[in-house]
Design a protein around this motif. Structure first.
Motif, PDB file in Angstrom:
ATOM      1  N   LYS A 128       0.825  -1.211   0.000  1.00 49.45           N
ATOM      2  CA  LYS A 128       0.000   0.000   0.000  1.00 49.45           C
ATOM      3  C   LYS A 128       0.860   1.261   0.000  1.00 49.45           C
ATOM      4  CE  LYS A 128      -4.363  -1.436   2.090  1.00 49.45           C
ATOM      5  NZ  LYS A 128      -5.303  -1.190   3.200  1.00 49.45           N
ATOM      6  N   LYS A 129       2.152   1.102   0.280  1.00 54.44           N
ATOM      7  CA  LYS A 129       3.030   2.264   0.403  1.00 54.44           C
ATOM      8  C   LYS A 129       3.966   2.432  -0.783  1.00 54.44           C
ATOM      9  CE  LYS A 129       3.016   2.154   5.462  1.00 54.44           C
ATOM     10  NZ  LYS A 129       3.841   2.015   6.686  1.00 54.44           N
ATOM     11  N   ARG A 130       4.380   1.338  -1.387  1.00 49.09           N
ATOM     12  CA  ARG A 130       5.315   1.420  -2.506  1.00 49.09           C
ATOM     13  C   ARG A 130       4.641   0.900  -3.767  1.00 49.09           C
ATOM     14  NH1 ARG A 130      11.197  -1.204  -2.017  1.00 49.09           N
ATOM     15  NH2 ARG A 130      11.405   0.546  -0.557  1.00 49.09           N
ATOM     16  N   ALA A 131       4.443   1.785  -4.735  1.00 50.18           N
ATOM     17  CA  ALA A 131       3.757   1.410  -5.974  1.00 50.18           C
ATOM     18  C   ALA A 131       4.642   0.495  -6.812  1.00 50.18           C
ATOM     19  CB  ALA A 131       3.391   2.658  -6.771  1.00 50.18           C
ATOM     20  N   HIS A 132       4.011  -0.459  -7.492  1.00 54.36           N
ATOM     21  CA  HIS A 132       4.740  -1.351  -8.389  1.00 54.36           C
ATOM     22  C   HIS A 132       4.547  -0.877  -9.825  1.00 54.36           C
ATOM     23  CE1 HIS A 132       6.763  -5.116  -9.432  1.00 54.36           C
ATOM     24  NE2 HIS A 132       6.006  -5.058 -10.521  1.00 54.36           N
ATOM     25  N   PRO A 133       5.625  -0.478 -10.517  1.00 56.37           N
ATOM     26  CA  PRO A 133       5.489  -0.010 -11.895  1.00 56.37           C
ATOM     27  C   PRO A 133       5.353  -1.173 -12.876  1.00 56.37           C
ATOM     28  CG  PRO A 133       7.788   0.084 -11.230  1.00 56.37           C
ATOM     29  CD  PRO A 133       7.016  -0.385 -10.031  1.00 56.37           C
ATOM     30  N   SER A 148      -5.373  -0.548  -6.894  1.00 58.78           N
ATOM     31  CA  SER A 148      -5.723   0.508  -7.848  1.00 58.78           C
ATOM     32  C   SER A 148      -4.478   0.857  -8.643  1.00 58.78           C
ATOM     33  CB  SER A 148      -6.265   1.743  -7.124  1.00 58.78           C
ATOM     34  OG  SER A 148      -5.297   2.249  -6.227  1.00 58.78           O
ATOM     35  N   VAL A 149      -4.699   1.464  -9.797  1.00 60.49           N
ATOM     36  CA  VAL A 149      -3.590   1.809 -10.687  1.00 60.49           C
ATOM     37  C   VAL A 149      -3.696   3.271 -11.103  1.00 60.49           C
ATOM     38  CG1 VAL A 149      -4.879   0.959 -12.715  1.00 60.49           C
ATOM     39  CG2 VAL A 149      -2.389   1.180 -12.835  1.00 60.49           C
ATOM     40  N   THR A 150      -2.548   3.932 -11.212  1.00 58.43           N
ATOM     41  CA  THR A 150      -2.477   5.304 -11.721  1.00 58.43           C
ATOM     42  C   THR A 150      -1.412   5.362 -12.800  1.00 58.43           C
ATOM     43  OG1 THR A 150      -0.855   5.885 -10.029  1.00 58.43           O
ATOM     44  CG2 THR A 150      -3.166   6.379  -9.538  1.00 58.43           C
ATOM     45  N   PRO A 151      -1.559   6.283 -13.763  1.00 62.15           N
ATOM     46  CA  PRO A 151      -0.475   6.475 -14.718  1.00 62.15           C
ATOM     47  C   PRO A 151       0.740   7.057 -14.000  1.00 62.15           C
ATOM     48  CG  PRO A 151      -2.515   7.528 -15.467  1.00 62.15           C
ATOM     49  CD  PRO A 151      -2.707   7.164 -14.039  1.00 62.15           C
ATOM     50  N   GLY A 152       1.915   6.661 -14.423  1.00 70.47           N
ATOM     51  CA  GLY A 152       3.131   7.234 -13.856  1.00 70.47           C
ATOM     52  C   GLY A 152       3.322   8.669 -14.321  1.00 70.47           C
ATOM     53  N   SER A 182      -6.725   7.512  -9.449  1.00 68.77           N
ATOM     54  CA  SER A 182      -6.487   6.071  -9.481  1.00 68.77           C
ATOM     55  C   SER A 182      -7.736   5.345  -9.995  1.00 68.77           C
ATOM     56  CB  SER A 182      -6.101   5.563  -8.096  1.00 68.77           C
ATOM     57  OG  SER A 182      -7.173   5.759  -7.193  1.00 68.77           O
ATOM     58  N   VAL A 183      -7.512   4.210 -10.612  1.00 69.42           N
ATOM     59  CA  VAL A 183      -8.582   3.372 -11.151  1.00 69.42           C
ATOM     60  C   VAL A 183      -8.557   2.045 -10.396  1.00 69.42           C
ATOM     61  CG1 VAL A 183      -9.486   2.218 -13.200  1.00 69.42           C
ATOM     62  CG2 VAL A 183      -8.378   4.458 -13.416  1.00 69.42           C
ATOM     63  N   GLU A 184      -9.717   1.649  -9.883  1.00 66.70           N
ATOM     64  CA  GLU A 184      -9.796   0.391  -9.135  1.00 66.70           C
ATOM     65  C   GLU A 184      -9.688  -0.809 -10.093  1.00 66.70           C
ATOM     66  OE1 GLU A 184     -10.058  -0.096  -5.750  1.00 66.70           O
ATOM     67  OE2 GLU A 184      -9.710   2.065  -5.599  1.00 66.70           O
ATOM     68  N   LEU A 185      -8.998  -1.840  -9.624  1.00 61.46           N
ATOM     69  CA  LEU A 185      -8.868  -3.067 -10.397  1.00 61.46           C
ATOM     70  C   LEU A 185      -9.739  -4.152  -9.775  1.00 61.46           C
ATOM     71  CD1 LEU A 185      -4.996  -3.186 -10.922  1.00 61.46           C
ATOM     72  CD2 LEU A 185      -6.729  -2.482 -12.595  1.00 61.46           C
ATOM     73  N   ALA A 186     -10.407  -4.926 -10.623  1.00 61.43           N
ATOM     74  CA  ALA A 186     -11.136  -6.106 -10.165  1.00 61.43           C
ATOM     75  C   ALA A 186     -10.224  -7.326 -10.307  1.00 61.43           C
ATOM     76  CB  ALA A 186     -12.412  -6.290 -10.984  1.00 61.43           C
ATOM     77  N   ARG A 187     -10.610  -8.415  -9.693  1.00 55.46           N
ATOM     78  CA  ARG A 187      -9.792  -9.618  -9.747  1.00 55.46           C
ATOM     79  C   ARG A 187      -9.587 -10.078 -11.192  1.00 55.46           C
ATOM     80  NH1 ARG A 187     -10.836 -15.331  -6.445  1.00 55.46           N
ATOM     81  NH2 ARG A 187      -8.634 -15.934  -6.330  1.00 55.46           N
ATOM     82  N   ILE A 201       0.886   0.406  -9.579  1.00 54.33           N
ATOM     83  CA  ILE A 201      -0.174  -0.308  -8.868  1.00 54.33           C
ATOM     84  C   ILE A 201       0.112  -0.297  -7.375  1.00 54.33           C
ATOM     85  CG2 ILE A 201      -1.385  -2.511  -8.620  1.00 54.33           C
ATOM     86  CD1 ILE A 201      -0.621  -3.129 -11.518  1.00 54.33           C
ATOM     87  N   LEU A 202      -0.883   0.101  -6.609  1.00 52.08           N
ATOM     88  CA  LEU A 202      -0.823   0.091  -5.147  1.00 52.08           C
ATOM     89  C   LEU A 202      -1.959  -0.767  -4.616  1.00 52.08           C
ATOM     90  CD1 LEU A 202      -0.248   3.847  -4.182  1.00 52.08           C
ATOM     91  CD2 LEU A 202       1.268   1.963  -3.544  1.00 52.08           C
ATOM     92  N   GLY A 203      -1.723  -1.435  -3.485  1.00 55.41           N
ATOM     93  CA  GLY A 203      -2.822  -2.172  -2.891  1.00 55.41           C
ATOM     94  C   GLY A 203      -2.345  -3.227  -1.932  1.00 55.41           C
ATOM     95  N   ARG A 204      -3.209  -4.185  -1.699  1.00 56.24           N
ATOM     96  CA  ARG A 204      -2.920  -5.292  -0.792  1.00 56.24           C
ATOM     97  C   ARG A 204      -3.388  -6.564  -1.484  1.00 56.24           C
ATOM     98  NH1 ARG A 204      -2.562  -5.103   4.721  1.00 56.24           N
ATOM     99  NH2 ARG A 204      -1.400  -3.174   4.327  1.00 56.24           N
ATOM    100  N   GLY A 205      -2.473  -7.505  -1.650  1.00 55.52           N
ATOM    101  CA  GLY A 205      -2.829  -8.744  -2.334  1.00 55.52           C
ATOM    102  C   GLY A 205      -1.660  -9.254  -3.152  1.00 55.52           C
TER     103      GLY A 205
END
Length: 220
Positions: A128-133, A148-152, A182-187, A201-205
């Motif tokens: 949740k703290k470090r976004a994955h590019p 969720s995802v945001t453009p860099g 940010s845009v929410e991602l579904a499974r 991408i930031l989140g938990r999972g």
């Protein structure tokens, strides 16, 4: 920013009737998930019946169980127990069959033409703290959790130089950069990578990061 929504993918039945496949991406784009006219393909398959896998001559496969507990995969007579989130690489032309000792499974498939492309699958835990590019040549698929995802950042949003000037001219006062929402991602949604504005991408999972690398041929 390109997001491939899993809910919008068309299920294609297997030729042997043992399951269905949903194609996430392929190159070049094929008319059908089963016509094999592509050099690489990324897909998600539901396996509900034990039996033979389709063969893909001249291809290499990486398969990862993403839902369910265990897939027993027999390749060229050797049995391999495939546990969840453990990618396994094997020849697409080898005779292969599956058994489902713990019930139905869902798997992520990366298939690439041998000698032209090489496919890789990595499973990472999201933060949740470090976004994955997600870079060019990559796809990121949300396997479970909430993300969720945001453009860099645009290249122009990067600071010009330490002294605030570039090419001997004074730098214009910096304007506040408006970050994209940010845009929410579904499974099982997939994010397509980019090198000009890499999605983050930031989140938990858990996330599957698929890389498709072109094989460089040595020139004689």
């Amino acid at each position: 920013m390109d997001i491939i929504r899993f809910a919008e993918l068309k299920p294609e039945p297997w030729r042997n009737g043992g399951g269905v496949t949903r194609e996430i991406a392929s190159h070049p784009k094929a008319a059908s998930a089963q016509d094999g006219a592509w050099d690489w393909r990324v897909s998600i398959a539901d396996v509900g019946t034990a039996g033979d896998f389709s063969t893909f001559p001249g291809m290499e496969r990486v398969i990862t169980v993403i839902d369910g507990e265990l897939l027993l995969l027999t390749v060229s007579g050797e049995e391999h127990p495939l546990e969840k989130y453990r990618p396994f690489r094997f020849s697409g032309e080898a005779a292969s069959a599956s058994a489902l000792p713990t019930g139905d499974i869902r798997d992520l498939n990366v298939i690439a033409r041998t000698g032209e492309f090489k496919g890789y699958t990595s499973i990472i835990e999201l933060s949740k703290k470090r976004a994955h590019p997600v870079f060019e040549g990559q796809l990121a698929v949300l396997l479970e959790g909430k993300a969720s995802v945001t453009p860099g950042a645009e290249p122009s949003e990067v600071a010009v130089s330490a002294d605030g000037s570039e090419d001997g001219t004074a730098a214009a006062p910096a304007e506040p950069v408006e970050r994209a929402e940010s845009v929410e991602l579904a499974r099982y949604d997939a994010v397509v990578g980019s090198d000009t504005r890499s999605p983050e991408i930031l989140g938990r999972g858990f996330l599957a990061v698929i890389s498709i690398d072109r094989v460089e041929h040595a020139h004689s």
